[in-house]
Design a protein around this motif. Structure first.
Motif, short mmCIF file in Angstrom:
data_model
loop_
_atom_site.label_atom_id
_atom_site.label_comp_id
_atom_site.label_asym_id
_atom_site.label_seq_id
_atom_site.Cartn_x
_atom_site.Cartn_y
_atom_site.Cartn_z
N ILE A 213 16.87 -94.62 23.46
CA ILE A 213 17.89 -94.91 24.41
C ILE A 213 18.17 -96.46 24.02
O ILE A 213 19.33 -96.86 24.13
CB ILE A 213 17.41 -94.79 25.67
N LEU B 211 11.04 -91.78 23.79
CA LEU B 211 12.68 -91.68 24.35
C LEU B 211 13.25 -92.87 24.77
O LEU B 211 14.16 -93.25 24.48
CB LEU B 211 12.57 -90.69 25.50
N GLY B 212 12.29 -93.94 25.37
CA GLY B 212 13.02 -95.11 25.61
C GLY B 212 13.31 -96.02 24.43
O GLY B 212 14.67 -96.70 24.59
N LEU C 168 23.51 -85.36 30.83
CA LEU C 168 22.14 -85.64 30.53
C LEU C 168 21.94 -87.20 30.95
O LEU C 168 20.81 -87.51 31.50
CB LEU C 168 22.04 -85.29 29.19
N LEU C 169 22.80 -88.10 30.46
CA LEU C 169 22.62 -89.51 30.91
C LEU C 169 22.84 -89.94 32.59
O LEU C 169 21.80 -90.60 32.81
CB LEU C 169 23.86 -90.65 30.17
N GLU C 170 23.70 -89.08 32.87
CA GLU C 170 23.65 -89.14 34.50
C GLU C 170 22.42 -88.59 35.33
O GLU C 170 21.98 -89.28 36.05
CB GLU C 170 24.76 -88.50 35.21
N ARG C 171 21.88 -87.40 34.84
CA ARG C 171 20.75 -86.91 35.27
C ARG C 171 19.46 -87.97 35.22
O ARG C 171 18.56 -88.22 35.71
CB ARG C 171 20.29 -85.53 34.72
N SER C 172 19.63 -88.72 33.99
CA SER C 172 18.60 -89.57 33.71
C SER C 172 18.46 -90.81 34.53
O SER C 172 17.49 -90.99 35.03
CB SER C 172 18.71 -90.07 32.19
N VAL C 173 19.63 -91.41 34.89
CA VAL C 173 19.79 -92.42 35.66
C VAL C 173 19.27 -91.98 37.06
O VAL C 173 18.53 -92.68 37.67
CB VAL C 173 21.13 -92.81 35.88
N SER D 261 13.99 -85.67 41.40
CA SER D 261 15.42 -85.67 40.84
C SER D 261 16.12 -85.84 42.31
O SER D 261 15.99 -84.90 42.97
CB SER D 261 15.72 -84.37 40.18
N ILE E 245 17.24 -89.55 38.14
CA ILE E 245 15.72 -89.25 38.15
C ILE E 245 15.05 -90.77 38.04
O ILE E 245 13.94 -90.87 38.90
CB ILE E 245 15.30 -88.43 37.16
N LEU E 246 15.58 -91.56 37.52
CA LEU E 246 14.75 -92.97 37.50
C LEU E 246 15.24 -93.94 38.60
O LEU E 246 14.51 -94.77 39.09
CB LEU E 246 15.20 -93.54 36.02
#
Length: 165
Positions: free
Chosen positions: A18, A14-15, A137-142, A152, A144-145
């Motif tokens: 991205i 995935l990385g 989805l991008l905001e959720r990814s940010v 989350s 969680i990280l």
């Protein structure tokens, strides 16, 4: 995984996807901004200063996600081009606050139209629903990280703020 087992292919990660998307976006913005003589980091700094005049170099570096050393060099270049002015802070003698000049604002408007055209090319391949889902989805990814616990921090991701890179 045992020490002698091969690692999974980078393209399956995935990385990797991205990073490829980010690099493609930066490459296209770099190409577009060349027409006005700006790099993507210079454009990002001007865009950020337009929304928050008077930032120090350190504040601007944090918002633009670059090192303070890189920002110091970038600010010198923008100042030499007459796009910003730097004034000593009333609060701290060693801190300089930056503001756009009228020339800098005019150039930023031209540059922003070019950068927005690149972003629009990307957005146009998605339906409105897909675009909203992609942003979510991008905001959720940010989120969680960014959460130090690995949990989350939000069940519903906020809308993307205006970012320029």
């Amino acid at each position: 995984m045992a020490w002698d087992e091969p690692l999974p292919s980078a393209v399956a990660r995935l990385g990797h996807s991205i990073k490829r998307a980010e690099q493609a976006l930066i490459r296209e913005k770099t190409r577009a901004l060349r027409d006005v003589g700006l790099s993507v980091p210079q454009y990002t700094a001007l865009f950020t200063l337009a929304g928050s005049p008077g930032l120090s170099g350190a504040q601007l570096a944090r918002r633009c996600m670059v090192t303070p050393q890189s920002m110091a060099s970038l600010l010198l270049t923008l100042e030499a081009k007459g796009l910003i002015i730097r004034e000593q802070s009333d609060v701290h003698a060693k801190v300089f606050q930056s503001r756009l000049t009228p020339t800098g604002l005019a150039l930023l408007r031209r540059a922003d139209a070019l950068a927005l055209a690149v972003e629009q090319r990307l957005a146009d391949v998605f339906s409105p629903g897909e675009l909203e889902e992609f942003r979510s989805l991008l905001e959720r990814s940010v989120a969680i990280l960014d959460d130090e616990t690995g949990q989350s921090v939000a069940t519903a991701a906020p809308r993307l703020s205006e970012q320029v890179w």
